[in-house]
Scaffold this active site. Structure first.
Site, PDB file in Angstrom:
ATOM      1  N   SER A  29      75.730  58.057  21.057  1.00 49.29           N
ATOM      2  CA  SER A  29      75.514  56.638  21.271  1.00 49.29           C
ATOM      3  C   SER A  29      75.804  56.332  22.726  1.00 49.29           C
ATOM      4  CB  SER A  29      76.440  55.809  20.384  1.00 49.29           C
ATOM      5  OG  SER A  29      76.239  54.425  20.574  1.00 49.29           O
ATOM      6  N   ARG A  83      68.771  60.667  20.218  1.00 49.38           N
ATOM      7  CA  ARG A  83      68.862  60.160  18.842  1.00 49.38           C
ATOM      8  C   ARG A  83      68.017  58.906  18.729  1.00 49.38           C
ATOM      9  NH1 ARG A  83      68.744  59.773  14.011  1.00 49.38           N
ATOM     10  NH2 ARG A  83      70.488  59.872  12.543  1.00 49.38           N
ATOM     11  N   THR A  93      77.803  50.005  16.648  1.00 51.51           N
ATOM     12  CA  THR A  93      79.048  50.570  16.120  1.00 51.51           C
ATOM     13  C   THR A  93      79.827  49.528  15.331  1.00 51.51           C
ATOM     14  OG1 THR A  93      79.162  52.137  17.964  1.00 51.51           O
ATOM     15  CG2 THR A  93      81.179  51.779  16.708  1.00 51.51           C
ATOM     16  N   CYS A 142      58.743  64.526  21.210  1.00 49.64           N
ATOM     17  CA  CYS A 142      59.977  65.240  20.886  1.00 49.64           C
ATOM     18  C   CYS A 142      60.763  65.513  22.161  1.00 49.64           C
ATOM     19  CB  CYS A 142      59.677  66.554  20.186  1.00 49.64           C
ATOM     20  SG  CYS A 142      61.145  67.586  19.929  1.00 49.64           S
ATOM     21  N   CYS A 176      65.922  71.756  17.413  1.00 45.22           N
ATOM     22  CA  CYS A 176      65.956  70.383  16.898  1.00 45.22           C
ATOM     23  C   CYS A 176      67.309  69.715  17.111  1.00 45.22           C
ATOM     24  CB  CYS A 176      65.606  70.375  15.412  1.00 45.22           C
ATOM     25  SG  CYS A 176      65.615  68.744  14.663  1.00 45.22           S
ATOM     26  N   CYS A 178      67.100  64.178  16.047  1.00 53.56           N
ATOM     27  CA  CYS A 178      66.914  62.806  16.529  1.00 53.56           C
ATOM     28  C   CYS A 178      66.040  61.991  15.593  1.00 53.56           C
ATOM     29  CB  CYS A 178      66.350  62.808  17.945  1.00 53.56           C
ATOM     30  SG  CYS A 178      64.598  63.215  18.075  1.00 53.56           S
ATOM     31  N   CYS A 229      60.272  62.657  15.329  1.00 57.36           N
ATOM     32  CA  CYS A 229      59.031  63.187  14.758  1.00 57.36           C
ATOM     33  C   CYS A 229      58.740  62.557  13.400  1.00 57.36           C
ATOM     34  CB  CYS A 229      59.104  64.706  14.642  1.00 57.36           C
ATOM     35  SG  CYS A 229      60.506  65.339  13.672  1.00 57.36           S
TER      36      CYS A 229
END
Length: 549
Positions: free
Chosen positions: A54, A303, A339, A495, A518, A521, A524
């Site tokens: 984050s 992310r 958050t 990606c 990978c 995130c 895709c």
């Protein structure tokens, strides 16, 4: 081998802010009333915080409620925000600094803290375990279990030791079933079980289309002479052009470090856009480069974020369980913060579940009382006041949308007598590649900008190579027969980890999935124009291992 089963009062999927806050609040109530309660949290990362990424500027409002003495307990919120700066980048060299008086007040950060949410989750897990919660990192929740009446019974963790072709390897271990009176799903943005539950119970039938952004972030050590603890920079503009929107952040945290990143809205229409390369280009702007030059990049990650807000919230209750946090979409995009909202949603879930258990409500029932709690809370009020923020930007663009949001937030306090809607699915906004020219991004210099593979290396991403691919194609022909001729196969660009490639072999293209890269995130799963890619959980502990992210 049959799966073993364990019984709990509550099972929580995902050790993020919402899941851990649920666990802590449940056990606080149990201790207050001297009741026995069994609660477990399963987390697919190798440790709590390993998959947490984050910005992050944290608003402590929910933490103040959950642990009023969090400072004495050593919560890792050490750097208070000292100054906000907002910029509009007008090309590769120019920028306009906006006066705070014309910035929507939701973007002001007085009283907030620059922090690593991964470290905050590690601390929350310690508090949860101290209260008696069982926290199981390294176990992926792979399957939702149902009772005969269709209500949620719990989850099953993934099998360990399955080969790429589905065979059982040496050391094979079947997953374990975790049964509960109530199961809380707090997987974060685009949780794969949350997505299945949405389909199973038609949770989004009355909601607007959900919207997403891709957040890409780096952690840097910088020259101490350039470091200004507590300084927060936000901005928009260059190099994003056309219908590609988003915004950057650069936060001066402690230890002579800054976090820098870019959020690209995933409703862009140009299939040649590469969010990763937009970010690497953007860092060369003097507004950011002045702090990064001479520094050392020490971590990288990405992310997706759920940013549809109140209008796009699904129904969060269903028989036997609840969706909380970013699995539901409680992030407040007008603040670029999720958050405190995630934590509050989990705390409300905990209070609802505890009341049901104390009052003898049978497991598997739908806890509709959660909605009453939610709508009576500051969380609902905050999301309601910000409900127009995202749709305004989508419909009007950053300039006119920003002006609208200034009026809505600063002058009308989020209480305009109408609600804007945007029901266009992000993936459906891509237009054919024939309408665009390929984008030639600058070659990375290895000092400020970098390539994808060296970036993925810094994320400490690892998956067991001999396991079934967790990135599943509903139709393996679509990438080459539809996406390539129509959209120049955008997966190789959207990606941020180089997972998808189109490789020429003997004059013919081949679609390759490098699942080892990978970052989890979920971009895709969100942006593929055919909705042909399905992200599934890999074997436990696979994925990134983020430090201080």
């Amino acid at each position: 081998m049959e799966r073993e089963a364990m019984e709990f009062d509550v099972v929580i999927v995902g050790a993020g802010p919402s899941g851990l806050s649920t666990a802590c609040r449940l056990m606080q109530q149990a201790h207050d009333q001297n009741r026995e309660l069994t609660v477990c949290v399963v987390e697919k990362g190798s440790e709590v915080g390993a998959h947490i990424l984050s910005g992050a500027v944290v608003e402590p409002r929910a933490l103040d409620e959950l642990f009023p003495d969090w400072k004495e307990r050593g919560a890792p919120l050490n750097t208070a925000v000292t100054e906000d700066q907002i910029f509009l980048l007008k090309g590769a060299e120019k920028a306009q600094k906006l006066p705070n008086c014309v910035v929507p007040k939701t973007m002001h950060n007085h009283g907030n803290y620059i922090a690593s949410v991964g470290n905050l989750c590690r601390w929350l897990a310690e508090q949860a375990e101290g209260l008696g919660v069982e926290v199981f990192p390294g176990f992926s929740a792979a399957e939702v279990l149902y009772n005969d009446d269709g209500s949620v019974k719990g989850i099953a963790t993934g099998d360990m030791g399955i080969g790429m072709n589905g065979e059982q390897k040496d050391g094979y271990m079947p997953g374990m079933e975790l049964h509960a009176k109530y199961t809380v799903f707090s997987e974060g943005c685009r949780g794969h079980l949350g997505k299945q539950l949405n389909e199973q119970f038609n949770l989004s039938s009355d909601a607007d289309a959900q919207h997403y952004g891709l957040g890409i972030k780096e952690l840097w050590d910088i020259d101490p002479a350039l470091h200004q603890p507590g300084l927060v920079l936000h901005g928009a503009g260059w190099p994003l052009t056309g219908n590609t929107s988003g915004g950057f952040f650069l936060y001066h945290t402690d230890n002579n470090q800054v976090v820098v990143g870019l959020i690209v809205d995933l409703n862009y229409d140009n299939p040649y856009v590469s969010p990763f390369d937009e970010f690497q280009t953007m860092k060369h702007h003097p507004v950011l480069k002045q702090y990064l030059e001479g520094g050392t990049r020490i971590s990288y990650g990405a992310r997706a974020i759920t940013k549809g807000g109140l209008n796009a919230l699904p129904k969060m209750t269903f028989p036997g369980g609840l969706l909380v946090g970013c699995d539901a979409g409680t992030l407040n995009f007008s603040k670029i913060k999720g958050t405190h909202t995630a934590m509050k949603s989990g705390m409300l879930a905990a209070e609802t579940i505890f009341d049901a258990i104390v009052n003898g409500c049978e497991g598997g029932k739908e806890l509709t009382g959660y909605i009453d709690r939610f709508e009576s809370s500051w969380l609902y009020d905050e999301l309601y006041r910000s409900r127009n923020f995202g749709p305004a930007l989508h419909k009007m663009g950053p300039i006119m949308g920003g002006a609208f949001n200034f009026v809505d937030q600063n002058l009308c306090n989020g209480k305009l007598p109408f609600t804007l809607h945007d029901n266009h699915e992000d993936y459906a906004q891509l237009k054919p590649a024939s309408g665009f020219a390929p984008i030639s991004y600058p070659k990375p210099d290895g000092k400020i900008s970098f390539d994808k593979l060296s970036s993925v290396f810094l994320s400490n991403t690892n998956h067991e190579e001999d396991q079934p691919c967790h990135l599943q194609l509903a139709d393996s022909d679509i990438p080459l027969t539809q996406n390539l001729p129509t959209y120049a196969e955008p997966a190789q660009r959207f990606c941020p980890a180089g997972v998808y490639e189109v490789i020429e072999e003997e004059g013919s293209p081949r679609f390759q999935i490098n699942a080892q890269n990978c970052l989890h995130c979920k971009t895709c799963d969100i942006k593929d124009p055919a909705q042909n890619i399905r992200w599934m959980t890999p074997e436990g502990m696979g994925g990134p291992n983020y430090p201080n992210m």
